[in-house]
Design a protein around this motif. Sequence first.
Motif, PDB file in Angstrom:
ATOM      1  N   ASP A  80      -9.132   7.235  -5.211  1.00  0.00           N
ATOM      2  CA  ASP A  80     -10.310   6.438  -5.661  1.00  0.00           C
ATOM      3  C   ASP A  80     -10.521   5.460  -4.952  1.00  0.00           C
ATOM      4  OD1 ASP A  80      -7.217   5.511  -4.887  1.00  0.00           O
ATOM      5  OD2 ASP A  80      -6.467   4.473  -6.748  1.00  0.00           O
TER       6      ASP A  80
ATOM      7  N   SER B 216       0.618  -1.273  -0.367  1.00  0.00           N
ATOM      8  CA  SER B 216       0.220  -0.049   0.229  1.00  0.00           C
ATOM      9  C   SER B 216       1.277   1.015   0.115  1.00  0.00           C
ATOM     10  CB  SER B 216      -0.516  -0.152   1.063  1.00  0.00           C
ATOM     11  OG  SER B 216      -1.761   1.118   1.327  1.00  0.00           O
TER      12      SER B 216
ATOM     13  N   GLN C 253      -2.120   3.144  -8.645  1.00  0.00           N
ATOM     14  CA  GLN C 253      -3.278   3.265  -8.266  1.00  0.00           C
ATOM     15  C   GLN C 253      -2.175   4.155  -7.290  1.00  0.00           C
ATOM     16  OE1 GLN C 253      -3.364  -0.801  -5.644  1.00  0.00           O
ATOM     17  NE2 GLN C 253      -5.528  -0.375  -4.995  1.00  0.00           N
TER      18      GLN C 253
END
Length: 461
Positions: free
Chosen positions: A328, A232, A453
């Motif tokens: 997002d 992440s 991402q």
Amino acid sequence: MTDTPLHRPDASDLHVPSDLHVASDLHVPSDLHDAPLDETLRAELDAQHLAVTRVDDTDREPVDRWLDAVARGFLNGEPDEKRRQAFFDRTAHRRKIGVYDPTGAQPTEPVATFASWLAELTVPGGALPVTAISSVTVSPTHRRRGILRSLMAGELRTAAERDVPAAVLTVSESSIYGRFGFAPAVASTSWTLDVRRAGWIGPVAPGRVDFVSRERGRELAEELHERIRPTSVGEVGMPGGHPDRFFGTRPDAEHPELLRVVQYRAPGGGIDGLALYRVSEDRDDFAASTVDLTMLLSATDEAYAGLWHFFLSMDLIGTLRASELAVDEPLWWMIADQRAAKIAVRDHHYVRILDVPAALAARTYDVVDTLALDVVDPLEIAGGPFVLTTDADGSGFVETMDDPPLGIPFVRLGIAELSALLLGGVSAVTLARAGRIETDDPERVARLFQTVQAPRLSFWY
């Protein structure tokens, strides 16, 4: 920058999963906690008849006075005994700096504070050792004397000298840190959802949602965050004391009884998700109560869907509020009426590169290219001319070069702008159009740094 306690890892604690990229020339930082203070910092404050020192973590008295100054700086009330003891017990990992005025009415209470600790930042495809900064305050009685600049510059120099390639922080006042080379590299969103209107068109998760105790939730939060963090981008480690603060398991917690915890269990038995929340009852309309979602951790898409579906299906709930979400979020495509969501975007996680070659080599890249960089650093820590070359395996290699090769894109930018690009949270095209970088081929630069991402940091520190 809140006074959240975090565990200080030693260099050996900086764990990088085996499937993540680590630059072969990236030095492991030496211990920052006990490093001597920067001599320029000492001299600048001595010229103002101020004393600067590292607060002794083993002595309650100076730590209490330091905490008093932090509480005042963040407009909080005077800490009580429970909070003082809880803070002392959980923050020995922090490098606490105090600036003192010997001529003041309270010479043992700092007029400025600063804290930092060694952490790990997830970058695209890899991990980067960083110094995490918090508890930065200057007393209103000592404003506009350059104390903050001296503190910040001195501590950043100290970190750089110990091979820490970047600094990170979350901010209460966003206009301060750009002048020190920090950039808002990770944005966050806050959602307010009309639950009755939103509807659910997302998948039905195969697992189950169950309530667990706050104590169990705290344990699960540490495990899940460490499971999620390595992939992440934008996250930093959240060990030890931080979950205690979230879950109300510190002895000084206020109204912990209002917190509720649910977990998501996969069909195979594994715990893949966790959520922490509280409910505010609407006494005029009990069916219009509000859920404030403090934390939602999901290690799988099924857990993500299962937990969000749970909250959007709760009885007596009219409004759901959540913050520190990504820009997002898949949730946007899981609700039937997107106009049921009011979404606010704000700056959140700031990054400041201290070593350009180490920082750029720590991440991976999706395209093969070569780029010339002319980096300007207002603090003269990490500027200079560099050439970044990326390979087919995703690796990046940075050289210092006075005359960059011909025929490659050239970018002139500040260290803040390069720090913003590091995690892929902003496009080089956007920065070029905003006048923040100079380049003859912004699209090519953007393709080099882009990620699939948006980066995210799921908490404040």
